[in-house]
Design an enzyme around this catalytic site. Structure first.
Site, PDB file in Angstrom:
ATOM      1  N   PHE A 215     -11.536  42.955 -50.482  1.00  0.00           N
ATOM      2  CA  PHE A 215     -12.982  43.140 -50.249  1.00  0.00           C
ATOM      3  C   PHE A 215     -13.521  41.880 -49.519  1.00  0.00           C
ATOM      4  CE2 PHE A 215     -12.402  39.940 -53.687  1.00  0.00           C
ATOM      5  CZ  PHE A 215     -13.290  39.035 -53.693  1.00  0.00           C
ATOM      6  N   LYS A 216     -12.397  40.896 -49.403  1.00  0.00           N
ATOM      7  CA  LYS A 216     -12.948  39.696 -48.728  1.00  0.00           C
ATOM      8  C   LYS A 216     -13.378  39.871 -47.274  1.00  0.00           C
ATOM      9  CE  LYS A 216     -10.840  36.296 -51.783  1.00  0.00           C
ATOM     10  NZ  LYS A 216      -9.833  37.064 -52.602  1.00  0.00           N
TER      11      LYS A 216
END
Ligand SMILES: *Cc1c(COP(=O)(O)O)cnc(C)c1O
Length: 461
Positions: A111-112
């Protein structure tokens, strides 16, 4: 929009300055002076819009006039064009009222990428306009470093150096850092562990001569711009499930508290979120804090969900600031106590936190069992971090739809996934040649002078 420090004494900054600065000069974290809200009708109007259009509407009020509408739109468009799914953050269903929000379709499969890809564009835009260059140095236990290298590779105004602990990241994570060939990105394998990397990074920020000479900048999750980018997918997913006409709950696998803090901001903006559930692995300091009212450091025990193996959860300071009625002096005092082991939260503040968050933990066995059960009952192969979330979410299901954040692709953690459910998690086709690409890595001793000398010599003037 102005940004203030959680410790109350650093100068107020505009969005762009807060983004380029990272950590405030008083050691605090920047937060918006007030959170802009959206009306019921404004949220309803997001239904059916593209991820990019929702991102623009949600983030626009937080970002100053330095970024005109056209430039902001173009940054958003470029940020997400490399994703492997046109929806960017699609959902699948796990149970009658339980949904998985897949946040792993970005270039490094965690998700980063949502935040890092966007701040790569925003940094480049801001630095070009200001005629400035910066040197970004980051420390990583795996996901942050690969996302940063991917986001900043090839950008003219930025040199990036990522310190990772030699031999202690997964092979997929290492290759994602070492195979980009652009000359402005550098993966540095430090002889030491993750704490050593973080300590050296801090030392560099405290070496003001070096800091000013190379114009050091940071992109770890204390950077407000990263939190902001993550607010967007709370809106896209909640609206897809019927918000604002009905409530939605979220469970978030949590380490540094950045991702769940973004959910807290979404709720403050007016998104009808019922429960915000913190899910921790065996390193359960956040869960224990909510239960006992005391934030007490214990040693980190390595787990199969390594991106959540932490004991100092930086972004917790942001919510503590609100819990104490935005009294920066109290926050500064508590953070000073943390340096010597921990602090006790006042009754008023802990009541506030318990009103905002629920929590739960998953042991290693429970995490493995959840990977297996999820596969057996739905055919979905999930990563260990996501499994921590699913386990805790299952304990908080209700008549309100529950969304669990799937924070990484299972192929990033193939050994744990195979152990748990007997399945090989394959890399998506667009990166199936990762194991054939040539690696480029510099080994460095765990030594400040050696690191600074190396960075000085490799950065472009
Ligand atoms: C970083 C990370 C987390 C933890 O997110 P925070 O914002 O630090 O709470 C969870 N899962 C994965 C896969 C991560 O990379």
């Amino acid at each position: 929009m102005k940004y203030v420090s959680t410790r109350g004494t650093a100068p107020e900054l505009k969005f762009e300055e807060a983004m380029l600065t990272g950590l405030a000069r008083d050691g605090g974290l920047y937060v918006p002076e007030t959170v802009p809200t959206m009306s019921h009708d404004e949220i309803a109007a997001l239904a059916g819009q593209s991820y990019e259009d929702v991102a623009f509407t949600v983030m626009r009020p937080f970002i100053g006039a330095e970024f005109p509408d056209g430039q902001l739109k173009s940054c958003i468009r470029h940020a997400y064009e490399g994703f492997g799914h046109s929806v960017r953050a699609p959902m699948v269903q796990l149970g009658p009222n339980h949904f998985l929000l897949e946040l792993f379709h970005g270039p490094t499969l965690a998700f980063k990428d949502f935040a890092m890809q966007l701040i790569g564009q925003l940094f480049q835009g801001a630095l070009e306009r200001r005629g400035e260059k910066v040197t970004i140095v980051g420390a990583t236990s795996g996901d942050t470093g690969s996302a940063a290298i991917e986001a900043f590779r090839g950008l003219d105004n930025v040199d990036v150096f990522i310190l990772f602990p030699d031999g202690r990241v997964s092979e997929v994570q290492r290759r994602q850092m070492t195979t980009p060939s652009e000359g402005n990105v550098h993966a540095l394998a430090v002889e030491g562990d993750f704490d050593d990397c973080q300590a050296k990074l801090k030392d560099m920020f405290n070496d003001f001569e070096f800091r000013d000479e190379v114009r050091l900048a940071g992109v770890n999750s204390i950077n407000w711009a990263r939190v902001l980018a993550q607010v967007v997918y709370y809106f896209t997913s909640a609206v897809a499930l019927g918000a604002p006409h009905r409530e939605v709950s979220f469970t978030v696998p949590t380490g540094n508290f950045g991702d769940i803090f973004a959910g807290y901001i979404a709720r403050a903006m007016g998104l009808p979120i019922r429960d915000l559930v913190i899910a921790t692995n065996q390193n359960d300091i956040l869960h224990r804090t909510l239960e006992t009212g005391a934030y007490t450091k214990a040693g980190v025990t390595p787990s199969i969900s390594p991106s959540m193996d932490i004991q100092v959860s930086s972004n917790f300071e942001r919510v503590l600031f609100d819990a104490y009625g935005r009294d920066g002096a109290v926050v500064a005092e508590q953070m000073a106590d943390l340096a010597s082991g921990g602090f006790t939260i006042s009754q008023g503040a802990i009541d506030f936190l318990r009103g905002q968050f629920k929590s739960g933990r998953a042991s290693e066995d429970e995490t493995m069992a959840t990977i297996k059960t999820t596969y057996d009952t739905t055919g979905e192969v999930i990563c260990p971090h996501t499994a921590v979330g699913v386990k805790v979410a299952n304990e908080h299901l209700s008549e309100v739809p529950m969304v669990t954040l799937a924070t990484a692709h299972p192929a990033k953690f193939p050994a744990a996934v195979k152990d748990a459910c007997g399945r090989d998690a394959a890399l998506p086709p667009r990166m199936s040649d990762l194991f054939e690409r040539e690696e480029r890595v510099t080994k460095v001793p765990n030594d400040l002078v050696a690191l600074e000398t190396l960075i000085r010599s490799k950065r472009r003037a």
